[in-house]
Design a protein around this motif. Sequence first.
Motif, PDB file in Angstrom:
ATOM      1  N   ALA A 197       0.835  -1.208   0.000  1.00 25.04           N
ATOM      2  CA  ALA A 197       0.000   0.000   0.000  1.00 25.04           C
ATOM      3  C   ALA A 197       0.869   1.257   0.000  1.00 25.04           C
ATOM      4  N   GLU A 198       1.971   1.227   0.720  1.00 19.88           N
ATOM      5  CA  GLU A 198       2.868   2.385   0.750  1.00 19.88           C
ATOM      6  C   GLU A 198       3.574   2.569  -0.591  1.00 19.88           C
ATOM      7  N   VAL A 199       3.906   1.468  -1.274  1.00 15.82           N
ATOM      8  CA  VAL A 199       4.494   1.577  -2.612  1.00 15.82           C
ATOM      9  C   VAL A 199       3.513   2.248  -3.565  1.00 15.82           C
ATOM     10  N   ILE A 200       2.252   1.819  -3.518  1.00 18.68           N
ATOM     11  CA  ILE A 200       1.230   2.415  -4.381  1.00 18.68           C
ATOM     12  C   ILE A 200       1.017   3.881  -4.033  1.00 18.68           C
ATOM     13  N   ALA A 201       1.004   4.175  -2.731  1.00 22.57           N
ATOM     14  CA  ALA A 201       0.822   5.565  -2.296  1.00 22.57           C
ATOM     15  C   ALA A 201       1.964   6.446  -2.781  1.00 22.57           C
ATOM     16  N   HIS A 202       3.192   5.916  -2.761  1.00 25.86           N
ATOM     17  CA  HIS A 202       4.344   6.689  -3.225  1.00 25.86           C
ATOM     18  C   HIS A 202       4.269   6.923  -4.725  1.00 25.86           C
ATOM     19  N   TRP A 203       3.751   5.937  -5.454  1.00 31.83           N
ATOM     20  CA  TRP A 203       3.641   6.083  -6.911  1.00 31.83           C
ATOM     21  C   TRP A 203       2.516   7.052  -7.302  1.00 31.83           C
ATOM     22  N   SER A 204       1.362   6.909  -6.639  1.00 37.25           N
ATOM     23  CA  SER A 204       0.189   7.697  -7.025  1.00 37.25           C
ATOM     24  C   SER A 204       0.108   9.030  -6.312  1.00 37.25           C
ATOM     25  N   GLY A 205       0.783   9.130  -5.141  1.00 36.32           N
ATOM     26  CA  GLY A 205       0.671  10.346  -4.355  1.00 36.32           C
ATOM     27  C   GLY A 205      -0.586  10.348  -3.505  1.00 36.32           C
ATOM     28  N   GLU A 206      -0.579  11.189  -2.473  1.00 36.35           N
ATOM     29  CA  GLU A 206      -1.759  11.305  -1.633  1.00 36.35           C
ATOM     30  C   GLU A 206      -2.788  12.207  -2.315  1.00 36.35           C
ATOM     31  N   SER A 225      -3.974   6.409   0.216  1.00 35.53           N
ATOM     32  CA  SER A 225      -4.853   6.102   1.353  1.00 35.53           C
ATOM     33  C   SER A 225      -6.186   5.551   0.866  1.00 35.53           C
ATOM     34  N   LEU A 226      -6.690   6.126  -0.225  1.00 31.53           N
ATOM     35  CA  LEU A 226      -7.980   5.698  -0.755  1.00 31.53           C
ATOM     36  C   LEU A 226      -7.912   4.260  -1.253  1.00 31.53           C
ATOM     37  N   VAL A 227      -6.824   3.902  -1.939  1.00 30.95           N
ATOM     38  CA  VAL A 227      -6.680   2.535  -2.454  1.00 30.95           C
ATOM     39  C   VAL A 227      -6.719   1.526  -1.319  1.00 30.95           C
ATOM     40  N   LEU A 228      -5.957   1.782  -0.246  1.00 34.18           N
ATOM     41  CA  LEU A 228      -5.910   0.839   0.870  1.00 34.18           C
ATOM     42  C   LEU A 228      -7.263   0.759   1.568  1.00 34.18           C
ATOM     43  N   ALA A 229      -7.897   1.916   1.819  1.00 36.10           N
ATOM     44  CA  ALA A 229      -9.174   1.929   2.533  1.00 36.10           C
ATOM     45  C   ALA A 229     -10.253   1.192   1.747  1.00 36.10           C
ATOM     46  N   VAL A 230     -10.343   1.469   0.454  1.00 37.28           N
ATOM     47  CA  VAL A 230     -11.393   0.843  -0.355  1.00 37.28           C
ATOM     48  C   VAL A 230     -11.121  -0.653  -0.536  1.00 37.28           C
ATOM     49  N   ALA A 231      -9.853  -1.005  -0.778  1.00 40.11           N
ATOM     50  CA  ALA A 231      -9.529  -2.417  -0.988  1.00 40.11           C
ATOM     51  C   ALA A 231      -9.864  -3.247   0.243  1.00 40.11           C
TER      52      ALA A 231
END
Length: 366
Positions: A55-64, A68-74
């Motif tokens: 989730a942190e890798v995705i957050a770093h790639w997509s930015g805030e 956070s949204l990806v992890l919460a929804v998933a």
Amino acid sequence: MITKLRAAAAQWTVVVPVVSFLVLALTWHEDLPGWVVGVVACFLVAAVLSAVHHAEVIAHWSGEPFGSLVLAVAVTVIEVALIVTLMADGGDKSSTLARDTVFAAVMITCNGILGLSILVAAIKYRTAVFNAEGTGAALACIATLATLSLVLPTFTTSSPGPQFSTTQLTYAATASLVVYGLFVATQTVRHRDYFLAVTPEGRVMDDEDHVSPPSLRAAGVSLLLLGVALVSVVGLAKGVSPTIEQAVEDAGLPHAVVGVVIALMVLLPETIAALRAAVRNRVQTSLNLALGSALASIGLTIPAVAIASTWLSGPLVLGLEPAHMVLLTLTVVLGILTVIPRRATPLQGAVHLAVLAGYVVLAVNP
């Protein structure tokens, strides 16, 4: 030797989700002895840690706030699947499972994760600083959906007990989806800057450490492994849930405790990710995870159980008991008082945790 250890450490986040999924496949719908439950629990914890990493890798790639949204929804989508599955298997005794789990998620996120994040950041940096516009908008949506979905059923008269009629349930499900969709649009498109981490002076923080974001391929692999890890987390949680239910029954505790334990297990990835963000003084990211998870839990669970109720044989009880309504009101009022000043001290974090402790005490000893 050190190079080999680093390589092994880098590989565990790839291996763990796959192995955890295999463990899930081998134990699915099986009666597990005590020692196997212990092994499953270990893989559950490992899958949670790997999910946080991806989730942190995705957050770093997509930015805030997209990360956070990806992890919460998933997490919430899979949590909803778990709730519906348990309701389908549990009959009448699971009639309150959706209510108990959603309310537990709200209390854990809005008091537990939020309180811990503020406490950690405020202790380390003296005050925890965040954006009141974004946090306040999330809190307003949570208060609205929680009241419409969990409080109103206690006072309606069309159906016996704290239940919605079909028309009322349809409205609550539709309102939940619409409000959550509007919030996501606000968070990611129209007012994205309201949900970015800020400095004590109120300026948006630069990208942390100025580290180059991962490649599209690396982000794609992490997204896939995040999905595998989260499926494993919730599936393994379901595998140990009979043991939890039996332990709760043997201890003479209310069945609502099962919903609390399920919520705690499912929300563990968000909790760890939020605390790691708080340690880096990115409190807004922590609050995005906490409040976003609460919103997703209500906004996606209520429509899902509304649809599922068309084929589930048992009743669907959504209305909260009076003591829980008091705790929900206290949580909303306390959240408002925490958000308005745009900064918080360890005191605010401790007060939120005190409310969570009160909720746990009442769940165990109503």
